[in-house]
Design an enzyme around this catalytic site. Structure first.
Site, PDB file in Angstrom:
ATOM      1  N   CYS A 126       0.947  -1.144  -0.063  1.00 13.13           N
ATOM      2  CA  CYS A 126       0.105   0.137  -0.223  1.00 13.13           C
ATOM      3  C   CYS A 126       0.852   1.377  -0.143  1.00 13.13           C
ATOM      4  O   CYS A 126       2.530   1.601   0.123  1.00 13.13           O
ATOM      5  CB  CYS A 126      -1.213  -0.330   1.076  1.00 13.13           C
ATOM      6  SG  CYS A 126      -1.967  -1.802   1.692  1.00 13.13           S
ATOM      7  N   ARG A 158       1.196   1.581  -6.061  1.00 10.12           N
ATOM      8  CA  ARG A 158       1.562   0.662  -5.118  1.00 10.12           C
ATOM      9  C   ARG A 158       0.099   0.060  -4.628  1.00 10.12           C
ATOM     10  O   ARG A 158      -0.015  -0.491  -3.535  1.00 10.12           O
ATOM     11  CB  ARG A 158       1.846   1.488  -4.037  1.00 10.12           C
ATOM     12  CG  ARG A 158       3.142   1.824  -4.156  1.00 10.12           C
ATOM     13  CD  ARG A 158       3.806   2.586  -2.786  1.00 10.12           C
ATOM     14  NE  ARG A 158       3.853   1.894  -1.900  1.00 10.12           N
ATOM     15  CZ  ARG A 158       5.038   1.173  -1.480  1.00 10.12           C
ATOM     16  NH1 ARG A 158       6.231   1.440  -2.478  1.00 10.12           N
ATOM     17  NH2 ARG A 158       5.033  -0.075  -0.498  1.00 10.12           N
ATOM     18  N   TRP A 161      -3.777  -1.313  -1.591  1.00  7.05           N
ATOM     19  CA  TRP A 161      -3.573  -2.970  -1.858  1.00  7.05           C
ATOM     20  C   TRP A 161      -3.968  -3.964  -1.252  1.00  7.05           C
ATOM     21  O   TRP A 161      -3.722  -3.865   0.387  1.00  7.05           O
ATOM     22  CB  TRP A 161      -2.050  -2.902  -2.666  1.00  7.05           C
ATOM     23  CG  TRP A 161      -2.352  -4.378  -3.678  1.00  7.05           C
ATOM     24  CD1 TRP A 161      -1.990  -5.850  -3.069  1.00  7.05           C
ATOM     25  CD2 TRP A 161      -2.482  -4.339  -5.158  1.00  7.05           C
ATOM     26  NE1 TRP A 161      -2.301  -6.446  -3.857  1.00  7.05           N
ATOM     27  CE2 TRP A 161      -2.449  -5.851  -4.704  1.00  7.05           C
ATOM     28  CE3 TRP A 161      -3.150  -4.001  -5.468  1.00  7.05           C
ATOM     29  CZ2 TRP A 161      -2.604  -6.694  -6.640  1.00  7.05           C
ATOM     30  CZ3 TRP A 161      -3.784  -4.519  -7.073  1.00  7.05           C
ATOM     31  CH2 TRP A 161      -3.126  -5.784  -7.497  1.00  7.05           C
ATOM     32  N   ASN A 212       0.978  -0.440   6.380  1.00  6.06           N
ATOM     33  CA  ASN A 212       1.041  -0.839   5.290  1.00  6.06           C
ATOM     34  C   ASN A 212       2.446  -2.042   5.513  1.00  6.06           C
ATOM     35  O   ASN A 212       3.423  -1.706   5.947  1.00  6.06           O
ATOM     36  CB  ASN A 212       2.798   0.035   3.942  1.00  6.06           C
ATOM     37  CG  ASN A 212       2.672  -0.660   3.216  1.00  6.06           C
ATOM     38  OD1 ASN A 212       2.515  -1.463   2.691  1.00  6.06           O
ATOM     39  ND2 ASN A 212       4.307  -0.779   2.940  1.00  6.06           N
ATOM     40  N   GLY A 213       2.163  -2.986   5.200  1.00  2.73           N
ATOM     41  CA  GLY A 213       2.193  -4.485   5.653  1.00  2.73           C
ATOM     42  C   GLY A 213       1.249  -5.945   5.680  1.00  2.73           C
ATOM     43  O   GLY A 213      -0.182  -5.072   5.430  1.00  2.73           O
ATOM     44  N   GLU A 258      10.466 -20.793 -18.668  1.00  5.51           N
ATOM     45  CA  GLU A 258       9.940 -19.139 -17.507  1.00  5.51           C
ATOM     46  C   GLU A 258      11.021 -18.425 -18.152  1.00  5.51           C
ATOM     47  O   GLU A 258      10.599 -17.600 -18.362  1.00  5.51           O
ATOM     48  CB  GLU A 258       9.682 -19.353 -16.584  1.00  5.51           C
ATOM     49  CG  GLU A 258       9.503 -17.869 -15.734  1.00  5.51           C
ATOM     50  CD  GLU A 258       8.371 -17.214 -16.568  1.00  5.51           C
ATOM     51  OE1 GLU A 258       8.395 -16.100 -15.975  1.00  5.51           O
ATOM     52  OE2 GLU A 258       7.377 -17.800 -17.751  1.00  5.51           O
ATOM     53  N   LYS A 317      10.801 -15.644 -20.377  1.00 10.08           N
ATOM     54  CA  LYS A 317      11.149 -14.129 -20.306  1.00 10.08           C
ATOM     55  C   LYS A 317      11.907 -13.401 -21.394  1.00 10.08           C
ATOM     56  O   LYS A 317      12.091 -11.851 -21.345  1.00 10.08           O
ATOM     57  CB  LYS A 317      11.780 -13.724 -18.913  1.00 10.08           C
ATOM     58  CG  LYS A 317      11.090 -13.653 -17.783  1.00 10.08           C
ATOM     59  CD  LYS A 317       9.653 -12.426 -17.595  1.00 10.08           C
ATOM     60  CE  LYS A 317       8.443 -13.367 -16.871  1.00 10.08           C
ATOM     61  NZ  LYS A 317       7.690 -13.947 -17.714  1.00 10.08           N
ATOM     62  N   GLU A 328      10.351 -12.568 -24.713  1.00  9.51           N
ATOM     63  CA  GLU A 328       8.804 -11.318 -24.196  1.00  9.51           C
ATOM     64  C   GLU A 328       9.986 -10.337 -24.427  1.00  9.51           C
ATOM     65  O   GLU A 328       9.233  -8.677 -24.798  1.00  9.51           O
ATOM     66  CB  GLU A 328       8.218 -11.429 -22.903  1.00  9.51           C
ATOM     67  CG  GLU A 328       7.488 -12.540 -22.896  1.00  9.51           C
ATOM     68  CD  GLU A 328       6.984 -12.487 -21.009  1.00  9.51           C
ATOM     69  OE1 GLU A 328       5.413 -12.769 -21.063  1.00  9.51           O
ATOM     70  OE2 GLU A 328       7.269 -12.921 -20.393  1.00  9.51           O
ATOM     71  N   HIS A 350      18.038 -35.694 -28.775  1.00 11.46           N
ATOM     72  CA  HIS A 350      16.167 -36.153 -28.575  1.00 11.46           C
ATOM     73  C   HIS A 350      15.662 -35.149 -30.010  1.00 11.46           C
ATOM     74  O   HIS A 350      14.455 -35.298 -30.159  1.00 11.46           O
ATOM     75  CB  HIS A 350      14.964 -36.710 -27.998  1.00 11.46           C
ATOM     76  CG  HIS A 350      15.290 -38.002 -27.383  1.00 11.46           C
ATOM     77  ND1 HIS A 350      14.795 -39.120 -27.717  1.00 11.46           N
ATOM     78  CD2 HIS A 350      16.019 -38.137 -25.916  1.00 11.46           C
ATOM     79  CE1 HIS A 350      15.542 -40.213 -26.696  1.00 11.46           C
ATOM     80  NE2 HIS A 350      15.799 -39.165 -25.491  1.00 11.46           N
ATOM     81  N   LYS A 365      -0.552  -6.662 -20.922  1.00 11.62           N
ATOM     82  CA  LYS A 365      -0.667  -6.810 -19.116  1.00 11.62           C
ATOM     83  C   LYS A 365      -1.318  -8.369 -19.283  1.00 11.62           C
ATOM     84  O   LYS A 365      -1.006  -8.944 -18.189  1.00 11.62           O
ATOM     85  CB  LYS A 365      -0.621  -5.941 -18.170  1.00 11.62           C
ATOM     86  CG  LYS A 365      -0.055  -6.608 -16.848  1.00 11.62           C
ATOM     87  CD  LYS A 365       1.370  -6.606 -17.021  1.00 11.62           C
ATOM     88  CE  LYS A 365       1.007  -7.111 -15.274  1.00 11.62           C
ATOM     89  NZ  LYS A 365       2.481  -7.445 -15.226  1.00 11.62           N
TER      90      LYS A 365
END
Length: 597
Positions: free
Chosen positions: A2, A27, A75, A99-100, A473, A477, A480, A496, A592
């Site tokens: 947050c 945030r 958030w 925040n936390g 992955e 990346k 991308e 193979h 996104k």
């Protein structure tokens, strides 16, 4: 994750707070609010974005003349997005923003209930407020805050105002908090962007600091009851640079935040070594099969977790690509559960796969990062990752948080089945500090290697076991954001077919955790590459002479190596893209959230 703001000076606080919250909205944007201190504490808050809060302030009928106030953009972690759960929380005498994550809030709530305190929200933040209010009956505000800090477990940045005191109290543990300095006024914020238009001078609060901000630009900082001095710093940043925390791109900033995001996700669901998830325990206890469906990075997180689920629980796990699954005729059995994973909660193919499972009468669980998203609402049960907003299109911290939530689910099922998972929980808790302490070193080493290979047009990634989906992955990346062709393969599949691609101009990124037989078998495959003049980038905690370049990974056990080893893979893609001058945060042709088929 947050955003906190505060102001004390000689100007109207409301406008400064609202502008600060606008700068911090990256945030969090589930809800927002401000609290102003006059002859009473006036709180205005809304469910929605800062623009909605501005409208609420304009229509409040109040002149909002206070020169002291605190604000927050949220958030959601504990409690869904709503006006009741929005910050600031207040009593007659106090208002607070936070925040936390407070890990032991339930135990504190039980204590406060016995003392006659009843919460009006579902947040852990209100727990802090009521605890301070309770201790303030016999202690000063400063002492009450200090006493509360000694009891709270978890992470927090706190801003507090008290009726009758022309002050702002601030406290910090793990979560960021800064004081902005400008002659006879002071600012408080989660990061520089909130007050950069007013001042470029600031003080960074350190672990367990308590600060008292007063009129005329005076402030005091205490640590363990001792008055301390903190270095006054200055920057020459613009607003966008400040929002990036000084990083060149949001992607790099978000990779650096993975320790915090992972800690928030883990600690919110572990209470006294017991996994707490809001899912029917009988359903979990009787699971016979798990089907995981997702796209892209979320799919690779699911594929990585398969190894942990099956080893720990001896339950078959099927991991499917949503765009294929939605057009299939899946065969479900009794006591099968369906897990949909989506960072945004809006991914079209994953949503339709979820609808298919629901139509077949299967109980559904979603793992998403956005509260009240479509997939969250459609699911029987929802597990929220606490990664915070991701600005960069290429997903990074969402991956580790999704993987953590899948591991937490596996550990919860294990506990219900009577399996001892104490050591697993301890190691999971240990991962965020490792990521935090090792980030700068890993980043520096990876950047050097990226410079060496930035001219390359093709890459191969190899791994065995759960390192195989990490290779997928890592290759994703690189594709991308660097626009470089890259493919991930199981290491044993090299001979193979893919080995035909190997030559001196095609490097191979080898991910090889030290556990046997995975390590020796993977090194053997790497030798096959070397025999054909291929270059080897080795990621492992164990060095091998075959490596042309070596990235030393912090030593953790096999099942937790994915949380560590994903970071160099993300950084490698980032640094190559940056060297090539690409638009890292907004790569071509990508969005996104994929909300259409």
């Amino acid at each position: 994750m947050c955003g906190i703001v505060g102001y004390i000076g000689n100007k109207k606080a409301s406008g400064i707070l609202l502008n600060g919250l606008s700068a911090l909205e990256y945030r969090g944007y589930d809800s927002a609010g401000i609290a102003l201190l006059n002859d009473r504490i006036e709180v205005i808050k809304v469910k929605g974005k800062v623009a909605d809060l501005v409208s609420a302030c304009l229509s409040s009928g109040s002149e909002l003349n206070s020169t002291i106030g605190i604000g927050h953009t949220r958030w959601a972690t504990h409690g869904k997005p709503s006006k009741e759960n929005a910050h600031p929380h207040s009593t007659k005498n106090f208002a607070i923003v936070h925040n936390g994550i407070i890990e032991n809030f339930k135990e504190i709530d039980d204590f406060l209930l016995q003392e006659g305190y009843k919460k009006s929200s579902a947040t852990d933040t209100e727990t802090i407020l009521l605890l301070i209010d309770y201790y303030s009956k016999t202690l000063s505000t400063f002492e009450a805050l200090k006493k509360a800090m000694s009891i709270l477990k978890g992470s927090f940045a706190i801003a507090l105002i008290h009726l009758g005191e022309q002050k702002i109290y601030a406290a910090k543990k793990e979560s960021p908090l800064l004081i902005g300095l400008q002659e006879d006024e002071l600012f408080l914020a989660s990061d520089l962007s909130a007050f950069l238009e007013h001042t470029k001078q600031f003080v960074v609060l350190e672990e367990n600091d308590i600060a008292i901000l007063e009129k005329n630009g005076r402030y005091k900082i205490y640590n363990n009851a001792n008055k301390v001095e903190r270095l006054v710093k200055s920057v020459d940043w613009n607003l966008q640079t400040a929002q990036k925390g000084g990083f060149k791109h949001f992607m790099l900033k978000e990779i650096s935040e993975e320790d915090e995001a992972l800690a928030n996700t883990i600690y919110a669901h572990i209470q006294s070594d017991k996994i707490e998830l809001d899912i029917d325990e009988d359903l979990l206890r009787n699971i016979k099969k798990i089907t995981i469906v997702a796209c892209g990075t979320s799919y690779y997180a699911g594929l990585t977790s398969k190894y942990f689920f099956e080893d720990l629980l001896s339950i078959p796990v099927s991991v499917e690509i949503a765009s294929e699954f939605r057009y299939s005729k899946p065969i479900f059995s009794d006591n099968n559960i369906f897990i949909a994973i989506s960072q945004s909660g809006e991914t079209a193919d994953t949503k339709e796969s979820l609808n298919l499972a629901k139509a077949l009468g299967i109980k559904t669980i979603s793992i998403v990062n956005v509260q009240e998203s479509t997939i969250a609402r459609l699911s029987d049960y929802v597990l929220y990752t606490l990664a915070g907003p991701e600005i960069s299109v290429a997903s990074t911290k969402a991956f580790v948080c999704q993987l953590a939530m899948l591991y937490l689910l596996a550990l919860k099922i294990a506990q219900l089945k009577g399996i001892d998972v104490e050591d697993y929980i301890k190691e999971l808790n240990s991962i965020p500090p490792i990521l935090k302490s090792e980030f700068n070193h890993i980043n520096s080493e990876v950047e050097k290697i990226a410079k060496k290979y930035s001219h390359v047009k093709n890459f191969i990634y190899l791994g065995r076991g759960l390192s195989y989906p990490l290779g997928l992955e890592g290759a994703l990346k690189l594709k991308e954001i660097s626009y470089i062709h890259a493919e991930g393969y199981p290491a044993g599949e090299l001979k193979h077919g893919p080995i035909a691609l190997i030559d001196k101009s095609t490097p191979t990124f080898v991910i090889a955790p030290g556990i046997e037989p995975f390590y020796s078998k993977t090194i053997s495959n790497a030798n096959e590459v070397k025999a054909r003049d291929g270059k080897i980038i080795l990621l492992s905690e164990k060095y091998s002479y075959i490596a042309d370049d070596f990235i030393e990974s912090p030593k953790v056990s096999y099942f937790f190596s994915a949380f560590i080893n994903i970071v160099p893979l993300q950084l490698f893609a980032y640094h190559i893209a940056n060297i090539l001058g690409n638009d890292v945060d907004q790569p071509r042709n990508l969005a996104k959230s994929v909300t259409v088929e």
